[in-house]
Motif scaffolding. Structure first.
Motif, PDB file in Angstrom:
ATOM      1  N   CYS A  88       0.786  -1.328  -0.087  1.00 33.84           N
ATOM      2  CA  CYS A  88      -0.038   0.059   0.271  1.00 33.84           C
ATOM      3  C   CYS A  88       0.745   1.310  -0.006  1.00 33.84           C
ATOM      4  O   CYS A  88       1.658   1.264   0.774  1.00 33.84           O
ATOM      5  CB  CYS A  88      -0.966  -0.017   1.396  1.00 33.84           C
ATOM      6  N   VAL A  90      -0.085   4.149   0.995  1.00 33.99           N
ATOM      7  CA  VAL A  90      -0.348   5.089   1.987  1.00 33.99           C
ATOM      8  C   VAL A  90       0.284   4.408   3.296  1.00 33.99           C
ATOM      9  O   VAL A  90       1.102   5.012   3.941  1.00 33.99           O
ATOM     10  CB  VAL A  90      -1.973   5.140   2.127  1.00 33.99           C
ATOM     11  N   CYS A  91       0.063   3.180   3.440  1.00 37.27           N
ATOM     12  CA  CYS A  91       0.401   2.671   5.005  1.00 37.27           C
ATOM     13  C   CYS A  91       1.458   1.483   4.923  1.00 37.27           C
ATOM     14  O   CYS A  91       1.848   1.107   5.889  1.00 37.27           O
ATOM     15  CB  CYS A  91      -0.842   2.108   5.772  1.00 37.27           C
ATOM     16  N   CYS A 109      -4.148  -0.645   0.006  1.00 39.20           N
ATOM     17  CA  CYS A 109      -4.940  -1.572   0.735  1.00 39.20           C
ATOM     18  C   CYS A 109      -6.196  -1.413   0.897  1.00 39.20           C
ATOM     19  O   CYS A 109      -6.733  -0.177   0.798  1.00 39.20           O
ATOM     20  CB  CYS A 109      -4.305  -1.916   2.051  1.00 39.20           C
ATOM     21  N   CYS A 112      -7.227   1.501   3.070  1.00 38.82           N
ATOM     22  CA  CYS A 112      -6.748   3.073   2.730  1.00 38.82           C
ATOM     23  C   CYS A 112      -7.549   3.496   1.427  1.00 38.82           C
ATOM     24  O   CYS A 112      -7.523   4.577   1.157  1.00 38.82           O
ATOM     25  CB  CYS A 112      -5.222   3.097   2.370  1.00 38.82           C
TER      26      CYS A 112
HETATM   27 ZN   LIG Z   1      -2.983   0.929   3.453  1.00 38.50          ZN
END
Ligand SMILES: [Zn+2]
Length: 114
Positions: A88, A90-91, A109, A112
């Motif tokens: 992901c 983002v995370c 994911c 997110c």
């Molecule tokens: Zn994520």
């Protein structure tokens, strides 16, 4: 660690490249559709002129979606090169394999994505 094998990554890469080629071909084919609508009232009635404008607007919308998809594909291919694919953006968690199989372009994911 990603749970994706080299074979998986190769498959996603092939899938992404095939989709990109497809989109690029469609983009070329539709270039003629985006030509300005002729407003010649002599040869085109009011209704068909509106039809033509509607067709053009739809072609523009499709074209926009295509550009977005191409950008996403390029980004996904870049992630494949840098071994970031499957994580992901983002995370940094692993993206579920099922999600990637559904669309290898996804960059986030499930948590997110919303
Ligand atoms: Zn994520």
């Amino acid at each position: 660690m990603s749970t994706l094998t080299k074979a998986d990554l190769k498959r996603f890469k092939d899938q992404l490249e095939a989709e990109r080629d497809d989109l690029l071909r469609q983009q070329e084919a539709s270039d003629s559709d985006r030509a300005p609508v002729s407003l010649d009232q002599q040869s085109v009635g009011r209704l068909s002129r509106m039809d033509a404008m509607q067709v053009q607007a739809m072609a523009k919308a499709v074209d926009g979606r295509r550009r977005t998809a191409l950008t996403q594909i390029d980004a996904a291919l870049k992630r494949l090169e840098t071994d970031d694919f499957g994580f992901c953006v983002v995370c940094d968690e692993v993206i579920a394999r099922k999600r990637l199989e559904l669309d290898p372009k996804v960059a986030t994911c499930v948590a997110c994505a919303g």
